[in-house]
Every structure is written in C-alpha cells, then in structure tokens.
Enzyme design. Structure first.
Site, PDB file in Angstrom:
ATOM      1  N   LYS A  52       0.844  -1.203   0.000  1.00  0.00           N
ATOM      2  CA  LYS A  52       0.000   0.000   0.000  1.00  0.00           C
ATOM      3  C   LYS A  52       0.877   1.250   0.000  1.00  0.00           C
ATOM      4  CE  LYS A  52      -3.828  -2.309   2.326  1.00  0.00           C
ATOM      5  NZ  LYS A  52      -4.474  -2.687   3.594  1.00  0.00           N
ATOM      6  N   GLN A  96      -4.475  -0.979   9.703  1.00  0.00           N
ATOM      7  CA  GLN A  96      -4.488  -2.349   9.190  1.00  0.00           C
ATOM      8  C   GLN A  96      -5.088  -3.303  10.221  1.00  0.00           C
ATOM      9  OE1 GLN A  96      -3.613  -3.189   6.075  1.00  0.00           O
ATOM     10  NE2 GLN A  96      -3.846  -5.389   6.343  1.00  0.00           N
ATOM     11  N   ASP A 119     -10.944   3.253   4.036  1.00  0.00           N
ATOM     12  CA  ASP A 119     -11.334   1.843   4.065  1.00  0.00           C
ATOM     13  C   ASP A 119     -12.855   1.684   3.960  1.00  0.00           C
ATOM     14  OD1 ASP A 119      -9.486  -0.260   4.233  1.00  0.00           O
ATOM     15  OD2 ASP A 119      -9.007   0.171   6.329  1.00  0.00           O
TER      16      ASP A 119
END
Ligand code: GUN
Length: 298
Positions: A52, A96, A119
């Site tokens: 990422k 994460q 997200d």
C-alpha cells in the site's frame, strides 16, 4: 471457455487515473496524503502494508506509515488516530486489521474521521452505502474493485440480472450486496447457513465468492454464461511444485468454472490488485473533496 477478467490491467488503469488526478491536485497545492497504521508483526499484514505504501508513493502521494509495537495501548492508538484526523496533510487513514486482541478494533475504526475513512469501515460510510448514497460514501476497497470488474463484463446497469454474493462479512459480502443493489441487480446474500447453496449459486448471472474456503464453489454450481468474481485468496499445499511448496487459489474451482462461466476473475491477478488500486482511488477522492475539487469517478 470463459473470458478471463484481467484485474492487473484494470488496476493499472485505475492507478493511472489516480496519478493524473494526484498531479492535478499537487499543481494547486494539495498533495494527497495517506497514513497507514500497523500494530504488531503479523507477516501477512506487513506485506500488505508495504505494498500500500509503495503504490501510494507511485501515485505521488504524501505517504506515511506508522509501525507500532504489538504492546501499544488502545489509548495510544486512539491518540495517534486523533492526531491524524487533525492533520491537514493527511486525507486518508487506514489502520491495518487485525489488531492485537487487547485493542477494540471497532472503537479504533469509529475514531477515524468519516471523511478520511478510505477503508469505508466507519458506520457513517456503512450507512451512506446502505442508504444508496454510493457517491458520498467511501466504499470498502475490495467490493469497490470487484464492482469495476463486474462492469467490464456486464456494464454499469445490472437491471434484470440475478446476483448472488456468497459470504456476509462487513468488509466484503454486505457492501458488495449493497453495490450490486445500487446497480439494479436482484441480490441474494448466501452464507454457511444457506440451504442448498449450490442451487442458489446456479441462479446467479453474477456470482461473487467471498468465503475464504479454497475451491469451495464447483463448476456445476455455475450458471452457463455467468460472470464469476472470486474474492478468495487461499494458500494451499502444491506438492506438484515440490516438497513444502504452496500456491494461491480462490474460493472457486477455476479449472471447472472456466468451462461454464462467461467471464471469470483468476486468482491471483483478479480482485487482489484492484483492492490496493481502490485504496488509492478513495484517497485521491478524499483529497479532491478537501481541496474543493470535483473528485474523479472510477
Ligand atoms: N486487513 C485485511 N484487509 C484489510 C483492509 O482492506 N483494510 C484494513 N484496514 N485491514 C485489512
């Protein structure tokens, strides 16, 4: 034989569009900023996070990574997220998952400012998507990327088509179903407690598999001509490649499904590359909004 839907090529096209939009924003003084936070040393998470951060840099973003010890307290993580919420150089925040057991992941996610929640896990964004406000919501990256692959095979309007999503997770199954509904498909969410799962799948013009069970969906579960989107990424032993060797397979038995489907995503090289591309897309959209610019559409 099914058409193979090329997720790598589709992801590269999304990233190209992000790069263009990112350069335009930089020219007016807004460099898109993405902060990725990882707690602990889960090896799979470290691989994802590195990827990422690398793609963010390729897109010309201001990319920051916070790597915290597994022993970090929930209060310290909340404080970091609050600092990122307040930082005008940051337009996207990703924490994460999974987080260590002593941290309440739900609380952390709800601490992220909804307008930086790239997200799409904050309840405000979940609610926007559930209410059909797809353009205002940040949509979770895997279903958003899957939707682009479905558009390649079927176009944007899915009126009259039956879609079956196998899997009911908050990260994939439920948002996927909402996206398909917003595109006018007739949607069924199936899961481990569904009666006659094979029969339900056989009705699907569009079948999305997101269960995390290697090759669970068999060729004869697939309606001839169906579009099959395989979200699963499962590592299985591959003795044919040598002792101790492994390979990645999806939730669909690709060898069998290929003979019946109209179009199908491979694993790897299907949905996987789209997930990171859509994170970049969400971040550039967030930065565009912050700069008062019309965001690009993907
Ligand atoms: N862990 C596995 N997939 C994801 C994801 O899409 N977002 C976050 N934050 N963590 C993950």
């Amino acid at each position: 034989m099914a058409e193979r839907i090329d997720g790598k090529a589709a992801a590269a096209a999304v990233v190209d569009k992000v790069k263009t939009a990112s350069a335009e924003l930089a020219a007016i003084g807004t460099t898109p900023g993405l902060a990725v936070v990882i707690v602990g040393e889960d090896p799979a998470s470290q691989v994802y996070v590195a990827s990422k951060s690398r793609t963010a840099k390729e897109c010309g973003f201001h990319s920051v990574q916070h790597t915290l010890a597994a022993s970090t307290s929930e209060a310290d993580l909340v404080a970091l997220v609050e600092a990122l919420n307040a930082d005008p150089a940051i337009h996207g925040i990703l924490v994460q998952l999974p987080l260590p057991d002593h941290i309440d992941a739900g609380r952390i996610i709800q601490t992220i400012a909804p307008d930086k929640d790239v997200d799409g896990f904050h309840l405000i964004n979940v609610g926007r998507l559930g209410a059909g406000q797809v353009d205002e919501a940040f949509v979770p990256c895997t279903p958003a990327g899957s939707m682009i692959l479905i558009e390649k095979a079927r176009g944007r309007d899915l009126s009259g088509l039956d879609a079956v999503v196998v899997g009911r997770s908050n990260i994939v199954g439920k948002p996927m179903a909402n996206l398909l509904l917003a595109a006018n498909a007739t949607v069924t969410i199936a899961h481990s407690r569904t009666a006659d799962l094979a029969g339900v799948c056989r009705r699907a013009d569009i079948l999305v598999a997101a269960v995390g069970r290697p090759r669970m969906i068999k060729g004869d579960w697939i309606k001839p001509g169906a579009t099959v989107i395989d979200v699963g990424i499962n590592r299985v032993p591959a003795p044919d490649k040598g002792e101790g060797a492994t390979r990645l397979v999806g939730d669909v038995d690709y060898g069998e499904a290929e003979a019946r489907a109209g179009a199908i995503t491979p694993v790897p090289g299907g949905v996987g590359p789209m997930t990171i591309a859509m994170l970049m897309a969400n971040t550039v959209v967030s930065a565009s909004r912050a700069a008062g610019r019309e965001p690009p559409r993907f």
